[in-house]
Design a protein around this motif. Structure first.
Motif, mmCIF file in Angstrom:
data_model
loop_
_atom_site.group_PDB
_atom_site.id
_atom_site.type_symbol
_atom_site.label_atom_id
_atom_site.label_comp_id
_atom_site.label_asym_id
_atom_site.label_seq_id
_atom_site.Cartn_x
_atom_site.Cartn_y
_atom_site.Cartn_z
ATOM 1 N N ARG A 168 -13.921 -1.308 0.637
ATOM 2 C CA ARG A 168 -13.554 0.185 1.011
ATOM 3 C C ARG A 168 -12.384 1.345 1.007
ATOM 4 O O ARG A 168 -12.473 2.607 0.673
ATOM 5 N N GLU B 5 -13.918 3.101 -1.878
ATOM 6 C CA GLU B 5 -14.688 4.074 -1.542
ATOM 7 C C GLU B 5 -14.327 5.643 -0.741
ATOM 8 O O GLU B 5 -14.382 6.761 -0.653
ATOM 9 N N ARG B 6 -12.273 5.046 -0.227
ATOM 10 C CA ARG B 6 -11.979 6.269 -0.106
ATOM 11 C C ARG B 6 -10.826 7.636 -1.038
ATOM 12 O O ARG B 6 -10.942 8.246 -0.910
ATOM 13 N N GLU B 7 -11.281 6.464 -2.352
ATOM 14 C CA GLU B 7 -10.763 7.430 -3.647
ATOM 15 C C GLU B 7 -11.033 8.426 -4.238
ATOM 16 O O GLU B 7 -12.537 9.175 -3.710
#
Length: 149
Positions: A144, A147-149
């Motif tokens: 998670r 994925e936000r990176e």
């Protein structure tokens, strides 16, 4: 006076995304899982019980690990707003309760092993379940965060 040319210390920076567990926590979680499962299996290998009894305790360990991970995922999905059917959520709880009940009943009724061995199996089982949940949580948190990176 001559000065020593001291080499610069090079620190290796490990890039960690916010929300991702630290490498130390990941390592501790994996270590706890490996220690718990390995200890349990070594105990079974060295036990003087019959092969069918060993199979029973092995199956409970595998079932318990799967049930714990499945429940952790269902609880987290539900908390994060990811759809989880009521039947899956209920079965996940039921499976974990059954696994814990089976180990407790099996150890309570085991006459071929001493009380200290019963405690050993119970603690190795509990450590393995907790560590499996933590490892799965770390994997999901890492995924998670990246994925936000």
């Amino acid at each position: 006076m001559l000065e020593k040319n001291e080499p610069e210390e090079h620190k290796i920076e490990i890039k960690r995304v916010e929300g991702e567990p630290t490498a130390a926590f990941k390592g501790a979680s994996w270590s706890a899982l490996l220690i718990g499962v390995t200890a349990y299996l070594i105990g079974l290998f060295n036990a003087t019980m019959q092969l069918n009894e060993k199979g029973y305790y092995f199956a409970i360990l595998v079932f318990g690990l799967y049930a714990a991970i499945s429940l952790q995922k269902a609880v987290r999905d539900k908390d994060e707003g990811i759809p989880v059917t009521g039947i899956y959520y209920g079965i996940s709880w039921l499976a974990l309760v059954i696994a814990i009940s089976l180990i407790a009943i099996g150890l309570y009724n085991a006459t071929s092993i001493t009380l200290s061995e019963k405690g050993f199996y119970a603690m190795a089982f509990a450590l393995s379940l907790f560590a499996a949940i933590t490892v799965q949580k770390n994997i999901r948190d890492t995924q998670r965060a990246r994925e936000r990176e």
